[in-house]
Design a protein around this motif. Structure first.
Motif, mmCIF file in Angstrom:
data_model
loop_
_atom_site.group_PDB
_atom_site.id
_atom_site.type_symbol
_atom_site.label_atom_id
_atom_site.label_comp_id
_atom_site.label_asym_id
_atom_site.label_seq_id
_atom_site.Cartn_x
_atom_site.Cartn_y
_atom_site.Cartn_z
ATOM 1 N N LEU A 98 -5.691 -4.445 17.164
ATOM 2 C CA LEU A 98 -5.900 -2.853 17.029
ATOM 3 C C LEU A 98 -5.118 -2.616 15.906
ATOM 4 N N GLU A 99 -4.158 -2.609 15.558
ATOM 5 C CA GLU A 99 -3.104 -2.534 14.436
ATOM 6 C C GLU A 99 -3.689 -3.165 13.261
ATOM 7 N N ILE A 100 -4.048 -4.486 13.147
ATOM 8 C CA ILE A 100 -4.736 -5.284 12.167
ATOM 9 C C ILE A 100 -6.025 -4.206 11.635
ATOM 10 N N SER A 101 -6.829 -4.036 12.827
ATOM 11 C CA SER A 101 -7.961 -3.177 12.370
ATOM 12 C C SER A 101 -7.845 -2.078 11.760
ATOM 13 N N ARG A 102 -6.808 -1.043 12.122
ATOM 14 C CA ARG A 102 -6.730 0.149 11.668
ATOM 15 C C ARG A 102 -6.191 0.094 10.004
ATOM 16 N N ARG A 103 -5.225 -0.978 9.742
ATOM 17 C CA ARG A 103 -4.933 -1.274 8.331
ATOM 18 C C ARG A 103 -6.038 -1.860 7.632
ATOM 19 N N GLU A 151 -9.347 -1.337 7.959
ATOM 20 C CA GLU A 151 -10.392 -0.156 7.724
ATOM 21 C C GLU A 151 -9.873 0.792 6.650
ATOM 22 N N LYS A 152 -8.435 1.058 6.591
ATOM 23 C CA LYS A 152 -8.055 1.833 5.274
ATOM 24 C C LYS A 152 -8.380 1.137 4.109
ATOM 25 N N LYS A 153 -7.896 -0.248 3.977
ATOM 26 C CA LYS A 153 -7.895 -1.156 2.767
ATOM 27 C C LYS A 153 -9.706 -1.220 2.512
ATOM 28 N N LEU A 154 -10.349 -1.443 3.255
ATOM 29 C CA LEU A 154 -11.847 -1.433 2.749
ATOM 30 C C LEU A 154 -12.425 -0.168 2.404
ATOM 31 N N LYS A 155 -11.882 0.878 2.918
ATOM 32 C CA LYS A 155 -12.370 2.216 2.452
ATOM 33 C C LYS A 155 -11.860 2.433 1.332
ATOM 34 N N ARG A 156 -10.834 1.937 0.771
ATOM 35 C CA ARG A 156 -10.180 2.351 -0.642
ATOM 36 C C ARG A 156 -11.218 1.417 -1.572
ATOM 37 N N LYS A 157 -12.030 0.462 -0.966
ATOM 38 C CA LYS A 157 -12.974 -0.374 -1.924
ATOM 39 C C LYS A 157 -14.372 0.102 -1.552
ATOM 40 N N GLY A 158 -14.400 1.265 -0.983
ATOM 41 C CA GLY A 158 -15.857 2.054 -0.898
ATOM 42 C C GLY A 158 -16.561 1.368 0.327
ATOM 43 N N ILE A 159 -16.139 0.632 1.228
ATOM 44 C CA ILE A 159 -16.680 0.083 2.219
ATOM 45 C C ILE A 159 -16.391 0.587 3.695
ATOM 46 N N GLN A 200 5.611 -7.247 7.157
ATOM 47 C CA GLN A 200 5.109 -8.258 5.961
ATOM 48 C C GLN A 200 3.814 -9.049 6.596
ATOM 49 N N ILE A 201 3.759 -9.278 7.797
ATOM 50 C CA ILE A 201 2.824 -10.035 8.501
ATOM 51 C C ILE A 201 1.557 -9.222 8.859
ATOM 52 N N LEU A 202 1.823 -8.125 9.098
ATOM 53 C CA LEU A 202 0.420 -7.194 9.124
ATOM 54 C C LEU A 202 -0.033 -6.809 7.829
ATOM 55 N N GLU A 203 0.721 -6.487 6.864
ATOM 56 C CA GLU A 203 0.143 -6.447 5.679
ATOM 57 C C GLU A 203 -0.660 -7.673 5.030
ATOM 58 N N ILE A 204 -0.039 -8.780 5.027
ATOM 59 C CA ILE A 204 -0.814 -9.806 4.363
ATOM 60 C C ILE A 204 -1.864 -10.158 5.182
ATOM 61 N N VAL A 205 -1.928 -10.202 6.488
ATOM 62 C CA VAL A 205 -3.150 -10.404 7.337
ATOM 63 C C VAL A 205 -4.296 -9.552 7.053
ATOM 64 N N SER A 206 -3.860 -8.195 7.150
ATOM 65 C CA SER A 206 -4.856 -7.381 6.815
ATOM 66 C C SER A 206 -5.561 -7.375 5.480
ATOM 67 N N ASP A 207 -4.681 -7.645 4.230
ATOM 68 C CA ASP A 207 -4.960 -7.769 2.934
ATOM 69 C C ASP A 207 -6.016 -9.150 2.679
ATOM 70 N N GLU A 215 -9.933 -9.202 1.735
ATOM 71 C CA GLU A 215 -10.425 -10.096 0.770
ATOM 72 C C GLU A 215 -11.798 -10.743 1.196
ATOM 73 N N ILE A 216 -11.731 -11.256 2.453
ATOM 74 C CA ILE A 216 -12.850 -12.048 2.771
ATOM 75 C C ILE A 216 -13.967 -11.108 2.875
ATOM 76 N N LEU A 217 -13.967 -10.041 3.564
ATOM 77 C CA LEU A 217 -14.914 -8.970 4.003
ATOM 78 C C LEU A 217 -15.379 -8.339 2.513
ATOM 79 N N VAL A 218 -14.716 -8.063 1.932
ATOM 80 C CA VAL A 218 -15.241 -7.413 0.455
ATOM 81 C C VAL A 218 -16.162 -8.473 -0.253
ATOM 82 N N GLY A 219 -15.840 -9.718 -0.116
ATOM 83 C CA GLY A 219 -16.760 -10.708 -0.580
ATOM 84 C C GLY A 219 -18.109 -10.964 0.174
ATOM 85 N N ARG A 220 -18.081 -10.287 1.389
ATOM 86 C CA ARG A 220 -19.337 -10.693 2.313
ATOM 87 C C ARG A 220 -20.049 -9.571 2.514
ATOM 88 N N LEU A 221 -19.542 -8.173 2.447
ATOM 89 C CA LEU A 221 -20.089 -6.792 2.898
ATOM 90 C C LEU A 221 -20.989 -6.185 1.528
#
Length: 237
Positions: A45-50, A52-60, A220-227, A231-237
């Protein structure tokens, strides 16, 4: 976008421009004497929250579906509070959820899994739906798929160990009892399946030494995993 917070009318309108839905899946099970039973859901849930924010910054934009709390946990079922769902029950339940989202028109279905016992049922469910619908299903096991990155932060990984404990110190520090955090790494040469195998492999519901856990490592773990997932989703969405 949390799906459960929308009305059906809002959902119908928004899904026209959103092609992906993420489903957090975990378990309710023993995590030592120092972590809460819901650890395997709290982390996705926490990874999902982070994410979502990162993808939104990419317009996704993506939908975050309500989590699936209960999972397959045969090995830890001997500990009070572990709610074990049979593997085939979980497979069929996840299959039906994926089927419904495919029928809603989503082309990208993302399962963010937080529990090892779920992996085989999730793979089987995903394969069945991928063979039925024109969809792509991503199964992400956050602690496995990004093990290389996590190993640069923590000295070890394991159930209720340094990595999970560090993550929970960020998510819900009030639920972590570091004074009760203890354990060691256990391994068997082959997989052994018997009723009380958890006593051998997960003494007190732990398989790792959690004493080195810190909030800083968890962040650090939560940030690197969500990052990495972003990256993976930006390349596929």
């Amino acid at each position: 976008m949390k799906m459960e917070e929308l009305s059906w009318e809002e959902f119908a309108k928004m899904k026209k421009s959103i092609r992906a839905v993420l489903i957090p899946v975990g378990s309710v099970e023993a995590h030592g004497k120092h972590l809460p039973l819901g650890t395997d859901v709290f982390a996705p849930l926490e990874i999902s929250r982070r994410l979502e924010k990162k993808l939104k910054r990419k317009g996704i934009d993506i939908f975050i579906a309500p989590p699936v709390w209960y999972g397959h946990s045969f090995v830890l079922n001997l500990y009070p509070g572990t709610i074990n769902v049979k593997a085939d029950t979980l497979r069929r339940y996840i299959r039906d959820i994926l089927d419904e989202f495919a029928l809603e028109g989503f082309k990208e279905l993302i399962i963010l899994n937080g529990h090892g016992g779920n992996i085989y049922p999730l793979v089987e469910a995903a394969e069945e739906i991928a063979g039925k619908h024109d969809v792509e299903i991503l199964l992400i096991n956050w602690w496995i798929d990004f093990r290389e990155e996590i190993s640069k932060i923590c000295s070890s990984q394991g159930h209720a160990g340094e990595d999970e404990t560090s993550v929970m110190l960020v998510i819900a520090p009030g639920l972590v009892k570091m004074d009760k955090a203890k354990g060691e790494k256990k391994a068997l040469p082959v997989r052994v399946i018997k009723k009380d195998i958890g006593l051998e492999v997960f003494p007190d519901g732990v398989n790792d030494n959690p004493r080195g856990a810190t909030r800083e490592k968890g962040e650090q773990i939560l940030e690197i995993v969500s990052d990495k997932i972003a990256e993976i989703l930006v390349g596929r969405l």
